[in-house]
Design an enzyme around this catalytic site. Structure first.
Site, mmCIF file in Angstrom:
data_model
loop_
_atom_site.group_PDB
_atom_site.id
_atom_site.type_symbol
_atom_site.label_atom_id
_atom_site.label_comp_id
_atom_site.label_asym_id
_atom_site.label_seq_id
_atom_site.Cartn_x
_atom_site.Cartn_y
_atom_site.Cartn_z
ATOM 1 N N HIS A 129 4.485 2.184 -12.076
ATOM 2 C CA HIS A 129 4.563 0.914 -10.989
ATOM 3 C C HIS A 129 5.416 1.163 -9.900
ATOM 4 C CE1 HIS A 129 3.699 -3.363 -9.978
ATOM 5 N NE2 HIS A 129 4.952 -3.413 -9.607
ATOM 6 N N HIS A 176 5.463 -6.435 -4.308
ATOM 7 C CA HIS A 176 4.658 -5.702 -5.095
ATOM 8 C C HIS A 176 3.343 -6.441 -5.540
ATOM 9 C CE1 HIS A 176 6.413 -6.697 -9.480
ATOM 10 N NE2 HIS A 176 6.480 -7.705 -8.572
ATOM 11 N N CYS A 179 -0.553 -1.947 -7.444
ATOM 12 C CA CYS A 179 0.482 -1.759 -6.898
ATOM 13 C C CYS A 179 0.669 -0.581 -6.042
ATOM 14 C CB CYS A 179 1.401 -1.519 -8.186
ATOM 15 S SG CYS A 179 1.130 0.132 -8.990
#
Length: 348
Positions: A311, A323, A263
């Site tokens: 994240h 993402h 990520c």
């Protein structure tokens, strides 16, 4: 005195032997029939429970991945600093050896004239002017020797400091490498457990879990009108365009592109393509720009999730982000409200 002997055990014979054998067999059969310790069977989980548990394991693996990324970045920096210190120490040692050779030459010049005192040398000299000139020359040598000696002392002190700093950097590097190994072990354990649980699902259930948004991501990538990304700056537009170009590429923990990403590796690579250097981890990227509220979001902003800032995605507008979600699921477009929102940062 009679010796004490242990009485011999008498073996069963005849009917007694048959009775003993029967009792032994009966006892063995009874023992076999008795229930042993209960085996701990794994609890049966519904597909929804399996998916929830897999989500938890992937989240823990992502936290460990960001720790790994941070430790790797610091280990790389520590390794470079250690190499730089060692190189500087080697250069200074070489200069020190040159200075020592110069001191040796001074010492040899002094030794050649140290046998006679100055007055005796003047008295024996056939040319007093030549003597005085030589004496002045020796004085200059002595001054230069003093400067050279002082330089040697400073070089020795600096080399000692460099070696101490290198020792500290080596200890730091060792600690970072241990942290890397620990985080890697955690990641591997969590991912292995997640795969084991996913294997319990039917092919249809597993496909639904892993690839539910894959098709939409690829379609969005193909339908994007290149060069028309709406963003508050040219750099933000370039970062968003890069993220669109990464759609469909696999998630690999620790990866920063170009063929796979995790990520924070995706957001770092996207902004790198726009000429902006971001730090490596989610918990450092959130401080890499100006914080903005959810209502202020614009394409190119970094959006962060979960209380531990574990994240990150790249906002593209209309409540959507690009993402890299998790292993088994490629880079994709997703709504930002599918995870607990933790904050946002505008890089440029």
């Amino acid at each position: 005195m009679a010796a004490h002997r242990k009485p011999k055990q008498r073996l069963y014979t005849g009917p007694a032997a048959r009775t003993a054998a029967t009792l032994a067999l009966t006892g063995a059969a009874t023992a076999a029939a008795l229930p042993g310790p209960a085996a701990h069977a794994e609890p049966q989980r519904t597909p929804a429970q399996v998916k929830s548990e897999v989500d938890r394991l992937y989240h823990e693996a992502e936290i460990a991945t960001e720790r790994y990324n941070g430790a790797k970045e610091k280990a790389t920096a520590a390794e470079k600093a250690l190499d730089d210190l060692r190189d500087e120490a080697a250069r200074r040692t070489e200069r020190l050896n040159t200075s020592r050779d110069e001191l040796g030459a001074f010492a040899a010049a002094q030794y050649r004239t140290s046998g006679l005192g100055p007055s005796v040398q003047l008295a024996l000299s056939s040319d007093p002017d030549q003597y005085l000139e030589r004496a002045s020359y020796l004085d200059r040598i002595a001054d230069r020797q003093s400067v050279a000696l002082d330089r040697v002392r400073r070089q020795v002190a600096r080399i000692a400091t460099l070696r101490a700093e290198a020792k500290g950097q080596l200890a730091d590097l060792t600690a970072r490498r241990a942290e890397l190994r620990k985080s890697k072990a955690t990641i591997t354990t969590r991912l292995t457990e997640a795969r084991r649980l996913l294997d319990r699902l039917t092919p249809t259930e597993r496909s639904s879990y892993e690839n539910s948004d894959h098709g939409s991501a690829v379609r969005a990538s193909r339908s994007l009108p290149r060069g028309s990304v709406q963003a508050p700056s040219a750099r933000a537009a370039a970062a968003v365009a890069f993220a669109y170009g990464a759609l469909g590429k696999p998630y690999v923990w620790g990866a920063t592109g170009p063929s796979s990403f995790d990520c924070s590796g995706l957001t770092q690579a996207a902004w790198r393509s726009a000429g902006v250097s971001l730090p490596r981890t989610t918990y450092t990227q959130i401080n890499a720009g100006r914080r903005v509220s959810r209502s202020e979001l614009a394409p190119g902003d970094l959006v962060f999730f979960f209380s531990g800032i574990s994240h990150v995605g790249l906002y593209i507008g209309n409540g959507q982000m690009i993402h890299a979600p998790r292993p088994g699921t490629p880079v994709r477009i997703a709504p930002i409200d599918q995870m607990p929102f933790a904050g946002a940062t505008r890089v440029a």
